[in-house]
Design a protein around this motif. Structure first.
Motif, PDB file in Angstrom:
ATOM      1  N   ARG A 153       0.837  -1.199   0.000  1.00 18.11           N
ATOM      2  CA  ARG A 153       0.000   0.000   0.000  1.00 18.11           C
ATOM      3  C   ARG A 153       0.875   1.252   0.000  1.00 18.11           C
ATOM      4  N   ALA A 154       0.297   2.367  -0.397  1.00 16.99           N
ATOM      5  CA  ALA A 154       1.053   3.616  -0.383  1.00 16.99           C
ATOM      6  C   ALA A 154       0.110   4.802  -0.365  1.00 16.99           C
ATOM      7  N   GLY A 155       0.474   5.812   0.411  1.00 16.42           N
ATOM      8  CA  GLY A 155      -0.204   7.095   0.345  1.00 16.42           C
ATOM      9  C   GLY A 155       0.431   7.939  -0.742  1.00 16.42           C
ATOM     10  N   LEU A 156      -0.380   8.574  -1.569  1.00 12.86           N
ATOM     11  CA  LEU A 156       0.117   9.326  -2.719  1.00 12.86           C
ATOM     12  C   LEU A 156      -0.401  10.755  -2.648  1.00 12.86           C
ATOM     13  N   ALA A 157       0.514  11.716  -2.570  1.00 14.52           N
ATOM     14  CA  ALA A 157       0.139  13.132  -2.522  1.00 14.52           C
ATOM     15  C   ALA A 157       0.309  13.733  -3.911  1.00 14.52           C
ATOM     16  N   VAL A 187      14.105   2.262  -9.064  1.00 11.19           N
ATOM     17  CA  VAL A 187      13.888   1.538  -7.806  1.00 11.19           C
ATOM     18  C   VAL A 187      12.654   0.648  -7.975  1.00 11.19           C
ATOM     19  N   PRO A 188      12.743  -0.645  -7.654  1.00 15.20           N
ATOM     20  CA  PRO A 188      11.615  -1.555  -7.877  1.00 15.20           C
ATOM     21  C   PRO A 188      10.595  -1.524  -6.740  1.00 15.20           C
ATOM     22  N   TRP A 189       9.936  -0.391  -6.578  1.00  7.73           N
ATOM     23  CA  TRP A 189       8.966  -0.262  -5.501  1.00  7.73           C
ATOM     24  C   TRP A 189       7.854  -1.297  -5.652  1.00  7.73           C
ATOM     25  N   ALA A 190       7.428  -1.850  -4.533  1.00  3.91           N
ATOM     26  CA  ALA A 190       6.350  -2.842  -4.557  1.00  3.91           C
ATOM     27  C   ALA A 190       5.064  -2.226  -5.070  1.00  3.91           C
ATOM     28  N   ASN A 191       4.813  -0.974  -4.724  1.00  6.08           N
ATOM     29  CA  ASN A 191       3.664  -0.255  -5.266  1.00  6.08           C
ATOM     30  C   ASN A 191       4.136   0.510  -6.500  1.00  6.08           C
ATOM     31  N   PRO A 192       3.662   0.160  -7.688  1.00  7.17           N
ATOM     32  CA  PRO A 192       4.197   0.768  -8.913  1.00  7.17           C
ATOM     33  C   PRO A 192       4.002   2.276  -8.999  1.00  7.17           C
ATOM     34  N   ALA A 229       7.010   9.138  -8.130  1.00  3.59           N
ATOM     35  CA  ALA A 229       7.211  10.249  -7.186  1.00  3.59           C
ATOM     36  C   ALA A 229       8.691  10.568  -7.034  1.00  3.59           C
ATOM     37  N   PRO A 230       9.105  11.799  -7.318  1.00  2.95           N
ATOM     38  CA  PRO A 230      10.507  12.163  -7.069  1.00  2.95           C
ATOM     39  C   PRO A 230      10.882  12.090  -5.590  1.00  2.95           C
ATOM     40  N   THR A 231       9.911  12.310  -4.679  1.00  5.25           N
ATOM     41  CA  THR A 231      10.182  12.265  -3.238  1.00  5.25           C
ATOM     42  C   THR A 231       9.397  11.125  -2.608  1.00  5.25           C
TER      43      THR A 231
END
Length: 480
Positions: free
Chosen positions: A97-101, A296-301, A306-308
């Motif tokens: 999961r991820a919060g996205l701003a 970077v192979p983030w689990a949440n694509p 996101a640059p930050t």
């Protein structure tokens, strides 16, 4: 330039260069003295790992840059090529999961589920009066705000998120984690009024003008300011360390883009000296830069956009980690202490591929540590990235790390690795570095302080240099 200039500026960080340009625009002769071989202070960009990989040595993403009234007045928003991402920042949690701003507030609200409307009510009223918020937070607190409504809205939200009431607004875990990642930019214990205020301001910018990145690296901001200064007859001298104020006598005005420590090399009134000795520096930063074979192979694509990226897990985990560091404990030390550090990561190549060879990427990351720490953060940061991006180790081609102690040696203004030139607390937002209606002025004739140790505090916006230079021009030269 020959002879003694009208104005001498010590330090070529963003505040020093802004002060120098303002003085040069007033028709004065200006000389900037920089201790390092290159200009920029916290804006330097260099090949730190492998050839062709360009890393920002200190700051890389600039949440306050595009909102800076000084950058606008100086034309930096036009003379520097900025890229503004649609996804300002991301905060991954365990389980993918991820919060996205997003810059689009509605899109952010939709992604936060049952806490979406609470997020809107936290930030939308500030966005509606963003100019008043920037004005209120962009100077010293010892003045009547021009927009009292904006100040009241901001203050009430800081009071909520900076005290034990900070969990009352949200019901889930995603939105509070998303906001805590921004709050932790300010370093220090949590909850905290000062860090909550800093988080509110830059979170507002994330849904407003955006968190800008200069194409090619932060060095381009310093280079644009230096180009104007030289075009107006100003001079920049590198490899020119100033160890004592006695070395810069003669100019009618001296502006110090340094820590307050340089002031102790001159005779100070006893009261001012006592006030400076009570000034406190904050926790240190330990930084690592990575050269990567791919993204970077983030689990949440979506985090890959996101640059930050803020790492550390839930609000409770980040607060526990930051509170431990504030008490002087090393992150990852074991013994029942929090094992997951807060990590502020930036992947600028997702929006600016010029910073690495074709198909390659860079990752910039730091974690907070006790002041003066000698910890090499490479493994600690790598493990925290791997937590949310399994397989990260496989894309690392090379890395370069700096402990807090090493950062302090690299830049004498980073006392103990404190990149903010002073602890960020409510006390030190009022007393920065002393309590005064004109804190940029020192009791030394013609000497002004213009660094992040003055209001409005740290960030790349140039306001500290602007206020100090305006005061010096008025008092020393009769210019407005």
């Amino acid at each position: 330039m020959t002879g003694i200039p009208d104005v001498t500026v010590v330090g070529s960080g963003p505040n020093g260069l802004v002060a120098a340009v303002l003085a040069a625009r007033a028709g004065l002769s200006v000389r900037v003295l920089e201790a390092a071989p290159t200009i920029g202070g916290g804006l330097r960009t260099a090949e730190l790992t492998l050839p062709g990989f360009r890393h920002d040595v200190c700051s890389t993403v600039h949440p306050a840059g595009l909102a800076s009234p000084v950058f606008k007045r100086l034309g930096l928003l036009d003379r520097v090529d900025w890229v503004v991402p649609e996804l300002s920042y991301a905060h991954p949690l365990d389980g993918g999961r991820a919060g996205l701003a997003w810059r689009d507030l509605d899109r952010t609200v939709d992604g936060l589920g049952r806490d979406g409307e609470a997020w809107r009510q936290l930030l939308a009223p500030l966005l509606a009066r963003s100019r008043g918020v920037v004005d209120f937070t962009g100077s010293q607190l010892l003045r009547v705000p021009r927009d009292p409504v904006a100040a009241l809205r901001f203050g009430l939200r800081a009071l909520e998120q900076g005290t034990a009431a900070w969990n009352a607004r949200f019901r889930g875990d995603l939105a509070p984690a998303l906001f805590t990642g921004v709050v932790a930019h300010a370093a220090g214990g949590m909850p905290s009024l000062a860090s909550a205020g800093a988080g509110l301001l830059i979170a507002m910018h994330a849904h407003g003008v955006g968190w800008g990145l200069p194409l090619g690296g932060s060095q381009s901001i310093a280079d644009a300011l230096a180009d104007e200064l030289r075009a107006r007859g100003g001079e920049i001298v590198t490899d020119a360390a100033v160890a004592s104020l006695s070395e810069v006598t003669g100019s009618r005005a001296v502006l110090l883009d340094t820590s307050p420590e340089l002031l102790f090399t001159a005779a100070l009134p006893s009261g001012y000296a006592r006030a400076l000795r009570r000034y406190r520096y904050g926790t240190g930063v330990a930084k690592v830069d990575f050269a990567l074979s791919g993204p970077v192979p983030w689990a949440n694509p979506e985090v890959r956009l996101a640059p930050t990226v803020h790492l550390g897990g839930s609000r409770a985990e980040i607060a526990a980690a930051e509170n431990a560091v504030a008490r002087g404990y090393q992150p990852g030390a074991g013994g029942g202490l929090p094992q997951h550090p807060y990590v502020l990561a930036a992947q600028p190549t997702v929006v600016d591929p010029s910073r690495a060879p074709a198909g390659r990427h860079v990752l910039w990351a730091y974690t907070h540590v006790p002041a003066g720490s000698t910890l090499d953060p490479t493994e600690l940061v790598t493990a925290e990235v791997e937590r949310f991006a399994p397989g990260f180790r496989d894309v690392v081609l090379g890395s370069a790390a700096s402990s807090a102690a090493e950062l302090g040696r690299y830049n004498a203004n980073y006392i103990g690795g404190d990149i903010y030139s002073g602890e960020i607390t409510m006390r030190q937002l009022v007393k920065r570095p002393v309590v005064s209606t004109a804190p940029w002025r020192t009791p030394i004739d013609g000497v002004y302080l213009c660094s992040s140790a003055t209001p409005p505090g740290p960030a790349v916006h140039g306001l500290n240099g602007w206020y100090a230079a305006k005061l010096a021009l008025k008092e020393r030269f009769g210019l407005r």
